[in-house]
Design an enzyme around this catalytic site. Structure first.
Site, PDB file in Angstrom:
ATOM      1  N   ASP A  31       7.229  48.249 -15.637  1.00  0.00           N
ATOM      2  CA  ASP A  31       8.077  47.069 -15.451  1.00  0.00           C
ATOM      3  C   ASP A  31       8.717  47.159 -14.058  1.00  0.00           C
ATOM      4  O   ASP A  31       9.276  48.198 -13.698  1.00  0.00           O
ATOM      5  CB  ASP A  31       9.155  47.038 -16.534  1.00  0.00           C
ATOM      6  CG  ASP A  31       9.972  45.758 -16.510  1.00  0.00           C
ATOM      7  OD1 ASP A  31      10.054  45.115 -17.569  1.00  0.00           O
ATOM      8  OD2 ASP A  31      10.533  45.397 -15.452  1.00  0.00           O
ATOM      9  N   GLN A  94      12.869  35.886 -24.405  1.00  0.00           N
ATOM     10  CA  GLN A  94      11.577  35.931 -23.717  1.00  0.00           C
ATOM     11  C   GLN A  94      11.653  35.166 -22.402  1.00  0.00           C
ATOM     12  O   GLN A  94      12.149  34.040 -22.368  1.00  0.00           O
ATOM     13  CB  GLN A  94      10.479  35.324 -24.605  1.00  0.00           C
ATOM     14  CG  GLN A  94       9.086  35.510 -24.035  1.00  0.00           C
ATOM     15  CD  GLN A  94       7.984  34.986 -24.957  1.00  0.00           C
ATOM     16  OE1 GLN A  94       8.248  34.285 -25.927  1.00  0.00           O
ATOM     17  NE2 GLN A  94       6.751  35.338 -24.643  1.00  0.00           N
ATOM     18  N   HIS A 100       4.046  40.444 -24.554  1.00  0.00           N
ATOM     19  CA  HIS A 100       4.251  41.801 -24.066  1.00  0.00           C
ATOM     20  C   HIS A 100       5.396  42.417 -24.840  1.00  0.00           C
ATOM     21  O   HIS A 100       6.206  41.712 -25.443  1.00  0.00           O
ATOM     22  CB  HIS A 100       4.568  41.815 -22.569  1.00  0.00           C
ATOM     23  CG  HIS A 100       5.841  41.120 -22.200  1.00  0.00           C
ATOM     24  ND1 HIS A 100       5.955  39.759 -22.161  1.00  0.00           N
ATOM     25  CD2 HIS A 100       7.053  41.597 -21.858  1.00  0.00           C
ATOM     26  CE1 HIS A 100       7.189  39.429 -21.801  1.00  0.00           C
ATOM     27  NE2 HIS A 100       7.872  40.533 -21.619  1.00  0.00           N
ATOM     28  N   HIS A 102       8.279  45.853 -24.519  1.00  0.00           N
ATOM     29  CA  HIS A 102       8.872  46.849 -23.634  1.00  0.00           C
ATOM     30  C   HIS A 102       8.924  48.192 -24.340  1.00  0.00           C
ATOM     31  O   HIS A 102       9.366  48.272 -25.478  1.00  0.00           O
ATOM     32  CB  HIS A 102      10.321  46.458 -23.276  1.00  0.00           C
ATOM     33  CG  HIS A 102      10.419  45.193 -22.489  1.00  0.00           C
ATOM     34  ND1 HIS A 102      10.658  45.177 -21.138  1.00  0.00           N
ATOM     35  CD2 HIS A 102      10.306  43.897 -22.872  1.00  0.00           C
ATOM     36  CE1 HIS A 102      10.697  43.922 -20.718  1.00  0.00           C
ATOM     37  NE2 HIS A 102      10.486  43.124 -21.748  1.00  0.00           N
TER      38      HIS A 102
END
Ligand SMILES: [Zn+2]
Length: 137
Positions: A31, A94, A100, A102
């Site tokens: 990230d 979001q 996706h 995390h």
């Protein structure tokens, strides 16, 4: 692939990413924000706006990859905690509308906050909620 989707571009190699893992269905990469060191995103390779758009095979692949990446992050960074965070829809937080999740190493006092306002409804209400969900499975 959606040409206007930043994660589709990442999967296609059109923009650079620090890739930590990939298989046929998933791509895991660092990230850019790095809330804590070792913060990884695990995304579906195929465009899916959210969890609801994953088929069972894609869902299995991303969660298998997530467990594998989480074990690697733990081994590499030895964080005292680790959170998995996944949001569907803007009200859930979001911001990139390509599925996706995390993998986030956690530390005491790291400033990450999730308010969890429990309502503790009566047992009868839980049974109602349960029946409502079961009817959809
Ligand atoms: Zn996409």
């Amino acid at each position: 692939m959606r040409p206007d989707c930043v994660f589709c571009k990442l999967v296609a190699g059109q923009i650079p990413a620090s890739v930590v893992f990939e298989d046929e269905a998933t791509l895991a990469f660092m990230d850019l924000g790095q809330v804590n060191p070792g913060h990884v995103l695990v995304a579906s390779k195929a465009h899916a706006a959210n969890l609801y758009e994953l088929d069972d095979a894609q869902a299995a692949a991303v969660f298998r990859a997530t467990a594998r990446v989480a074990r690697a992050v733990r081994a590499a960074f030895d964080p005292p905690g680790l959170s998995i965070y996944q949001a569907n829809g803007a009200p859930a937080g979001q911001t990139v509308f390509h599925f996706h999740l995390h993998v986030l190493p956690r530390h005491e006092g790291d400033g990450v906050q999730l308010v969890w306002p429990v309502k503790n409804p009566p047992r009868e209400r839980l049974a109602e909620y349960c029946a409502k969900i079961r009817a959809q499975l």
